[in-house]
Design an enzyme around this catalytic site. Structure first.
Site, mmCIF file in Angstrom:
data_model
loop_
_atom_site.group_PDB
_atom_site.id
_atom_site.type_symbol
_atom_site.label_atom_id
_atom_site.label_comp_id
_atom_site.label_asym_id
_atom_site.label_seq_id
_atom_site.Cartn_x
_atom_site.Cartn_y
_atom_site.Cartn_z
ATOM 1 N N LYS A 141 0.849 -1.204 0.000
ATOM 2 C CA LYS A 141 0.000 0.000 0.000
ATOM 3 C C LYS A 141 0.881 1.249 0.000
ATOM 4 O O LYS A 141 0.585 2.230 -0.684
ATOM 5 C CB LYS A 141 -0.946 -0.028 1.208
ATOM 6 N N GLN B 2 -5.140 -2.353 9.121
ATOM 7 C CA GLN B 2 -4.813 -3.624 8.462
ATOM 8 C C GLN B 2 -5.374 -4.799 9.265
ATOM 9 O O GLN B 2 -5.055 -4.970 10.431
ATOM 10 C CB GLN B 2 -3.287 -3.761 8.314
ATOM 11 N N ASP C 299 -11.782 1.773 3.363
ATOM 12 C CA ASP C 299 -12.060 0.340 3.205
ATOM 13 C C ASP C 299 -13.555 0.075 2.988
ATOM 14 O O ASP C 299 -13.949 -1.040 2.647
ATOM 15 C CB ASP C 299 -11.625 -0.409 4.480
#
Ligand code: NAP
Length: 282
Positions: A49, A93, A118
């Protein structure tokens, strides 16, 4: 023989478009990534990322917490990032380390919906259900980008999704529905699965079981999208679809690796850009 839906190629195109927009902004967007513990796989994902951010000119922040930090510390960090006007996207994460005592729903709700790149917050999930998403669920939207790039129109097609998770299966079905597909969602309790998957014009596999989709489950000429990531020994990964057996039957198919995986990160970059634009407009 089928044609490949090439995630590396399409992801590069998406990243180029994001980079061009970021270059035209007075201030680049910032993505804050929270990593709890030191799981090597999670470190690789966070590293990927970061690389994508560097490629498109998005500023990336890494916030590391020890595996035993506890929920209160994690939520305090999320709250601080919510308040920080210089942070536009927040990503924690997952999965959190084994034994980390936390409430997943509380964590999803803690991230400000405006920064929820997300798309796990119930407000953003609700907007998706109503057909008005501001940010897109990364993996399903990445799969759609691949279909769009190949000129595959979902309208009127029968899309069968195997898997009903909140991260992949359900949002994938919603996005396909919004594209006017007729959608069937299958799961572990579905009866006569093969009879249903054989009706699919577009079959999406999001199960997490190596080579789960076999050639007899696929109609001739179908489009097959393999979301699965199954780790073999060493660093090799394979999908949910038995690629060698299925590919000769279909019109288009995603490889694993190099299919949906790279697309997920490029949609994350798109979302961070979109989040920054939305926040600056307010
Ligand atoms: P998940 O939460 O474990 O969901 C798996 C789904 O598969 C569940 O809905 C389950 O049904 C269904 N299933 C399990 N066994 C089945 C069977 N025998 N027949 C039919 N359905 C069955 O997994 P996930 O988070 O959705 O992820 C799915 C896969 O995608 C994993 O391999 C994951 O690593 C991968 N993934 C890839 C990306 C990417 O960027 N490419 C992103 C996210 C996930 P029930 O609901 O009935 O249990």
């Amino acid at each position: 023989m089928s044609q490949l839906l090439d995630g590396k190629l399409v992801s590069a195109k998406v990243l180029d478009r994001v980079a061009a927009e970021v270059a035209g902004m007075p201030q680049p967007p910032t993505l804050a990534v929270i990593l709890v513990g030191d799981d090597p796989a999670s470190q690789v994902y966070v590293g990927n990322k970061k690389k994508a951010c560097e490629r498109v000119g998005i500023v990336s922040q890494e916030h590391l917490l020890p595996a035993d930090a506890g929920q209160a510390k994690l939520l305090a960090l999320v709250n601080a990032l919510n308040q920080d006007k210089n942070v536009h996207g927040i990503l924690c994460q997952l999965p959190l380390p084994k034994g980390f005592d936390y409430d997943e729903q509380a964590l999803c709700r803690a991230v400000s919906p405006a920064k929820d790149v997300d798309v796990f917050h119930p407000e953003n999930v609700g907007k998706l259900m109503q057909g008005e998403p501001e940010l897109l669920p990364c993996t399903p939207a990445g799969a759609l980008e691949l279909l769009d790039d190949a000129g595959i129109d979902l309208a009127g097609k029968h899309v069968v999704v195997i898997g009903r998770s909140n991260i992949v299966g359900k949002p994938m079905a919603m996005l396909a529905l919004q594209r006017n597909a007729t959608v069937t969602i299958c799961h572990s309790r579905t009866k006569n699965l093969s009879a249903i998957t054989r009706q699919a014009d577009v079959l999406v596999a999001a199960v997490g079981r190596l080579h789960f989709v076999t050639a007899d489950m696929v109609k001739d000429g179908a489009v097959v999208v393999d979301v699965g990531i199954n780790r073999l020994e060493g660093r090799k990964v394979r999908g949910d679809v038995d690629f060698d057996a299925v590919a000769p039957k279909c019109s288009w198919i995603t490889p694993v690796p190099g299919g949906v995986g790279p697309m997920t990160i490029s949609v994350l970059m798109k979302n961070t850009l979109a989040a920054a634009k939305l926040q600056r407009r307010k």
